[in-house]
Design an enzyme around this catalytic site. Structure first.
Site, short mmCIF file in Angstrom:
data_model
loop_
_atom_site.label_atom_id
_atom_site.label_comp_id
_atom_site.label_asym_id
_atom_site.label_seq_id
_atom_site.Cartn_x
_atom_site.Cartn_y
_atom_site.Cartn_z
N TYR A 28 26.12 38.80 43.51
CA TYR A 28 27.49 39.30 43.64
C TYR A 28 27.53 40.54 44.54
O TYR A 28 28.37 40.65 45.44
CB TYR A 28 28.05 39.63 42.26
CG TYR A 28 29.54 39.78 42.24
CD1 TYR A 28 30.36 38.72 41.86
CD2 TYR A 28 30.15 40.98 42.62
CE1 TYR A 28 31.73 38.85 41.86
CE2 TYR A 28 31.52 41.11 42.62
CZ TYR A 28 32.30 40.05 42.24
OH TYR A 28 33.67 40.18 42.27
N GLY A 78 28.84 50.17 22.29
CA GLY A 78 28.09 51.41 22.15
C GLY A 78 28.62 52.25 20.99
O GLY A 78 28.97 51.74 19.93
#
Length: 330
Positions: A147, A207
């Site tokens: 990408y 997280g």
């Protein structure tokens, strides 16, 4: 001849009659098509059906001047099937598919696809705008994927066309956008937060929730893109929002706005890598007069309303839409 790198005074939008938008059935592409139609511009939305369903533009199907052309832009000879004439070509450099699974398709879309889109713009003497991705310059570790390389090539090819052919071409680097018609396949955490809140949770926060993403409501993103398209700018222009609330705070606002009593669950410790950089939007602010206008709460309300309406209409779980994805969406 050395190309002019920017115009000091952005000109008012030219009277575009017809535009071609590649990957136009995706989240950002569909909003761009809609804004152009609202401005009275006919739109050919070019998209490869293999990258996902085209339901993002289903509501545009009956509008005068809109056509959905299901084509693989990377296919040789594709420009000959696009009759035009166009005076604006907006090219999303490559579909945000999983590059691990489809690296060759990703590279083809950015190399052959970008070359073919440029060829159409050159044929019709149209303004060309490459929509590149913020992720190209956001990896602190310096790792590169198919990408990344495809985006680099697309930008280099666009710049080369300006230098070699004096083409009227520019580059906009799109940072994370969010809004209605986002689905679980459009990347980022906002669709998941809303879906989980509306279905009772738990609401999963990545997280420890301390991340501060760069966010911009999709209408503001599209407005910035069109301002760059209407200019003679050649140098890349960042369009996106500043780092704002933490993901934990965003999740809290989603719970408040949905009226959900779902609990928050955190996936673990914060990532070791630093936050990706915020967009450098000074150029867009100073020379194009662009600045995001939609506040986070207003944007979240509109996004939540869309997911709620889809669920009420029986179109699947809130936020479950798939479709063509763009990497810079939250």
């Amino acid at each position: 001849m050395t190309p002019t790198m920017f115009s000091m005074t952005p000109q008012p939008p030219p009277p575009w009659q017809k535009a071609m938008v590649t990957a136009g059935a995706g989240f950002l592409g569909s909003h761009l098509c809609e804004h152009l139609l609202d401005a009275g511009v006919a739109v050919d939305c070019v998209d490869d059906p293999s990258t996902g369903p085209a339901h993002h533009v289903g509501h545009l199907a009956g509008r005068p001047g809109f056509r959905l052309l299901e084509l693989d832009l990377a296919r040789p000879g594709c420009p000959d099937t696009l009759a035009g004439p166009y005076d604006l070509v907006v090219h999303f450099a490559c579909p945000a598919v999983e590059t691990v699974a489809r690296p060759l398709e990703t590279l083809d879309a950015a190399s052959l696809g970008t070359r073919n889109a440029l060829a159409v713009a050159e044929r019709d003497d149209a303004r060309f705008l490459l929509a590149s991705t913020c992720l190209l310059h956001a990896d602190p570790a310096g790792a590169h994927t198919a990408y990344d390389e495809s985006q680099r090539f697309a930008e280099a090819l666009t710049t080369a066309y300006v230098g070699a052919k004096e083409a009227d071409a520019g580059i906009v680097r799109v940072f994370p956008a969010y809004g209605p018609r986002m689905g679980s396949g459009d990347g980022g955490v906002i669709p998941g937060l809303i879906r989980q809140a509306l279905t009772g949770g738990p609401v999963t926060v990545p997280g420890d929730g301390s991340g501060t993403p760069s966010l911009c409501y999709v209408d503001d993103t599209v407005e910035g893109m069109l301002l760059v398209a209407a200019s003679r700018s050649v140098r890349p222009v960042d369009i996106g929002g500043d780092h704002g609330p933490t993901v934990r705070e965003i999740a809290g606002r989603v719970l408040d706005l949905t009226g959900s009593d779902a609990r928050l669950e955190f996936t673990g410790a914060p990532a070791e890598a630093p936050e990706p950089p915020a967009p450098a939007t000074g150029f867009a602010h100073e020379l194009f007069g662009w600045t995001p206008k939609v506040l986070l709460d207003d944007g979240l309300k509109r996004t939540i309303a869309h997911f709620t309406e889809r669920a009420a209409a029986g179109s699947g779980p809130p936020g479950a839409e798939g479709g063509v994805r763009h990497a810079c969406s939250w």
